[in-house]
Scaffold this motif. Structure first.
Motif: not given
Lengths: 473, 308
Positions: A147, A153-154, A194-196, A395-396, A400, B31-37, B39
């Motif tokens: 994003f 922030v994303p 850090s924000q994935n 999901t794995g 995205n 602030k971090a995006l969730p993992r394993g989702v 989006l």
């Protein structure tokens, strides 16, 4: 003898037994000698001069680019301002030119002894900071942000998905003096990590790409129809070219229609070379939404790669066209019938691969249509192990990133020919272990979960046969 | 500073530093995006209302997999579990309703899977109009080396008719027993796989009590009813972007010929919105059965039709 002394050898024996029978990835096969060869009719130079085109395309594919073409020993021109590497074959190199990411010891056709992006970061005085996800023993990677940011922030209402090139030309001896790191900065990869908010892609191997390009739409649609009702819960779709609506087929999400589009985009995105298909220098996505690249870093007239009017014959053709021609004429690697594990194991593994549902997506063979280019592409059997469809991978594996009609968890079935010699697996190169790669196919939302359940229901010996078969490819 | 004072200072510093670090971590975490989702989704299903049952909505309740849309409740065998959910419905109308595997606590000798899937017969790419034809199509397209042990044929399990197919992969000792039944112009398949055919036979037999207690009446399903001769008023959906993907859609038409419910099986959000907005304005000739108007459901394919 005490009870403890009895138990220790017993436990060791059990561990040994488990090790003895547990299935293991045999690792990359090293016996093959034909990876990177031209198609047979090309090797035979039919039609006349086609072999020259192949060799010329390969030479260009292996060139290293500089910014202005002024660096001795680096024949290419037009690097940057932003880039991920300095030549096609630096990334497409394992096990030979045209392959995938080199392994920890580099690719066999390269002089480098580690991930080439480490050298790319600082070559000729470049002042790049190496991102944390580029390591000496890891895969070559490109990075995409999921994003765009709002207030740091994303922002899930602003999908990005674009490539954020790792490096810039700032500081290089051939870069303009005004193009400094403060004018042209690298993306903030540390924050993205850090924000994935970052995903990775590794190079797709391009062996046999001409065969893939020459599979007719009807063949693909018929193959899809034949999968209907399959007892594995699999039902894919195709990505389609936004211009004419036909099936696209190259790239991790089958987002590219043809090899020329594939080559032109990569030349522009990965190396920063503008060309006749992608005519402008490419900013990163956030720059594109603002004011584009800083003018101080746009060095060359565009397009940097173009048809050469002052030469004759092969030299007339642009790099992009010749990259595509090299890929088009590149043969798929010949699988081994005996290595690893022996003939019987590989044959049995091939059968199991079909029985448990792998071959619904990883379609063993498709036939090409008639070709005007060369006889090896003409009505040929392509043992690509792919249906070229998009499938939900759950999901794995979801990255995205949406490309064309492919959503964040949809990927093109990866062709498996040449898999036996690959080091890194899956779109982001997260593993070098086949068992891990297979396990990653199962997660919530994945079409492959039932097939993985079937794989898990096999005996260790049978699973080993499947692994041996895959490494024979 | 005395010993007590030093300890107090250390305690203060620890609390301050730990607290600050924790707060920073929390801020960074937020602030971090969730993992394993997932989006960023591709084409997904949607509906014009949230109360009308849809095929993809299954629930596990009291050890049963329930589908209000199909009116079935499948009792999960002891020791089996759903570890992962299925993918969204495909653009050819295939639904994975559930995938069951032996739980981690089961004996390692119990292997295999139970897959429940449904194929919308309005949108299938196979030349099949019912369960027997679809199962026969599956038999005709089995991988090489599979041995058919029980050719496709209709069997009665409880009050319901199933098309049954048994086959095996002799080299690896795995069997597949398939029982498929027609519900609302879908073929619902129960696919049992594992090494022991007797266990699979038992699972097939358990399908005799499949009906969902209290399951409501479903509208009659009619293929091709959205043909021009049945449509009185038609408004075409306008897609803001052309994506070349097929958009399979089911609608329920009430006894007055009005569209009562729209289920978009696979589409991007802007496509779904356009389809729902348009279809709710359609008017049909009421479908009559034995001279009386009845509620029906039918299918319409929007978007690019060459995707299937």
């Amino acid at each position: 003898m005490t009870k403890r002394l009895v138990l220790v050898p017993l436990a060791l024996a059990l561990v040994s037994a488990v090790s003895l029978f547990a299935q293991t990835d045999p690792g990359p096969r090293t016996d093959s000698t034909d990876s990177g060869d031209p198609l047979p009719s090309v090797a035979a130079n039919v039609p006349t001069t086609i072999l020259d085109f192949f060799n010329d395309g390969k030479a260009r594919f292996e060139e290293i680019d500089s910014v202005t073409g002024s660096i001795p020993g680096e024949a290419g021109f037009g690097l940057g301002p932003r880039f991920n590497s300095r030549g096609c074959a630096r990334c497409h190199s394992m096990p030979a030119t045209g392959g995938s990411s080199p392994g920890p010891t580099g690719g066999p056709d390269l002089s480098v002894s580690e991930n080439p992006q480490i050298e790319d970061a600082s070559a000729h005085g470049a002042t790049n900071t190496l991102p944390s996800f580029i390591t000496s023993d890891g895969p070559v990677r490109e990075a995409r942000f999921i994003f765009f940011l709002t207030a740091g922030v994303p922002d899930s209402s602003k999908p990005d998905g674009g490539v954020h090139d790792l490096f810039t030309i700032a500081g290089r001896t051939d870069a303009p003096s005004g193009c400094t790191g403060s004018v042209l900065s690298q993306p903030d990869f540390a924050t993205a990590v850090s924000q994935n908010n970052i995903i990775f892609r590794i190079p797709t191997p391009v062996f046999g790409a001409g065969l893939i390009e020459n599979i007719d739409e009807t063949t693909l649609l018929t193959n899809r129809a034949a999968q209907t009702g399959n007892p594995y819960g699999i039902s894919g779709t195709f990505n389609r070219n936004g211009n004419d609506g036909t099936i696209s087929r190259f790239g991790w999400k089958a987002q590219n229609k043809s090899l020329e589009i594939f080559a032109g985009e990569a030349y522009n995105v990965e190396m920063g070379v503008s060309n006749e298909l992608f005519t402008q220098e490419r900013p990163n996505p956030d720059e594109e939404q603002a004011s584009g690249l800083p003018s101080a870093c746009k060095v060359n007239p565009t397009p940097e790669d173009h048809t050469n009017f002052n030469t004759t014959a092969i030299g007339t053709v642009s790099d992009s066209v010749q990259f595509a021609m090299f890929m088009r004429l590149l043969a798929p690697p010949t699988p081994s019938s005996t290595i690893p594990g022996g003939f019987t194991s590989i044959r049995n593994g091939a059968g199991v691969f079909q029985s448990i549902g792998c071959a619904v997506c990883h379609t063993v063979q498709l036939t090409t249509t008639a070709s005007r280019i060369t006889s090896s592409l003409d009505n040929a059997t392509a043992s690509l192990f792919s249906d070229l469809e998009l499938h939900h991978m759950g999901t794995g594996l979801a990255d995205n990133v949406s490309q064309g009609t492919a959503g964040g968890d949809q990927f093109r079935t990866a062709p498996l020919w040449g898999l036996g010699q690959r080091v890194f697996f899956l779109h982001d190169g997260r593993t070098s272990d086949l068992m891990s790669a297979i396990a990653a196919h199962s997660s919530s939302g994945s079409e492959a979960s039932a097939t993985v359940a079937n794989f898990n229901a096999l005996s260790s010996t049978t699973q080993q046969n499947v692994l041996n078969f895959l490494r024979s490819l | 500073m005395g010993r007590n004072g030093s300890l107090l200072l250390l305690a203060f510093l620890y609390t301050f530093l730990f607290g600050a670090t924790s707060a920073l971590a929390q801020r960074a975490g937020s602030k971090a995006l969730p993992r394993g989702v997932i989006l960023v989704k591709g084409a997904t299903p949607s509906a014009s209302d949230a109360t009308t049952p849809v095929p993809e909505a299954t629930a596990i309740t009291a050890g049963r997999i329930e589908s209000r849309y199909f009116g079935i409740a499948y009792r999960i065998p002891a020791g089996w579990t759903e570890q992962v959910k299925g993918p969204p419905p495909s653009d050819s109308g295939n639904y994975v309703l559930a995938l069951l595997v032996p739980s981690d606590t089961m004996s390692k000798s119990v292997r295999g899977s139970i897959l429940i899937q449904a194929q919308d017969l309005f949108f299938t790419a196979a030349p099949a109009a019912n369960a027997l034809q679809l199962v026969s199509y599956v038999r005709d397209h089995l991988p090489p080396g599979q041995q058919v042990l029980r050719a496709p044929a209709e069997v009665k399990l409880g009050d319901r008719t199933f098309a049954r197919l048994d086959y095996a992969a002799p080299d690896i000792g795995l069997h597949w027993h398939i029982a498929a039944t027609d519900i609302r112009c879908h073929t619902v398949q129960f696919i049992f796989s594992g090494p022991d055919p007797e266990i699979l036979d038992g699972m097939i037999a358990n399908l005799s009590s499949l009906d969902l207690p209290g399951g409501g009446r479903a509208p009659l399903c009619v293929a091709g009813y959205a043909a021009p001769e049945n449509v009185i008023e038609r408004v075409d959906p306008v897609f803001p972007t052309h994506r070349f993907n097929p958009v399979p859609t089911r609608i329920i038409i009430d006894r007055q010929g009005r569209v009562k419910h729209v289920h978009v099986i696979s589409a991007f959000p802007e496509q779904s919105a356009a389809v729902v907005a348009a279809l709710m304005k359609w008017r049909f000739k009421p479908y009559r059965r034995n001279g009386k108007p009845v509620e029906i459901e039918t299918g319409i394919l929007f978007g690019s039709g060459n995707g299937r």
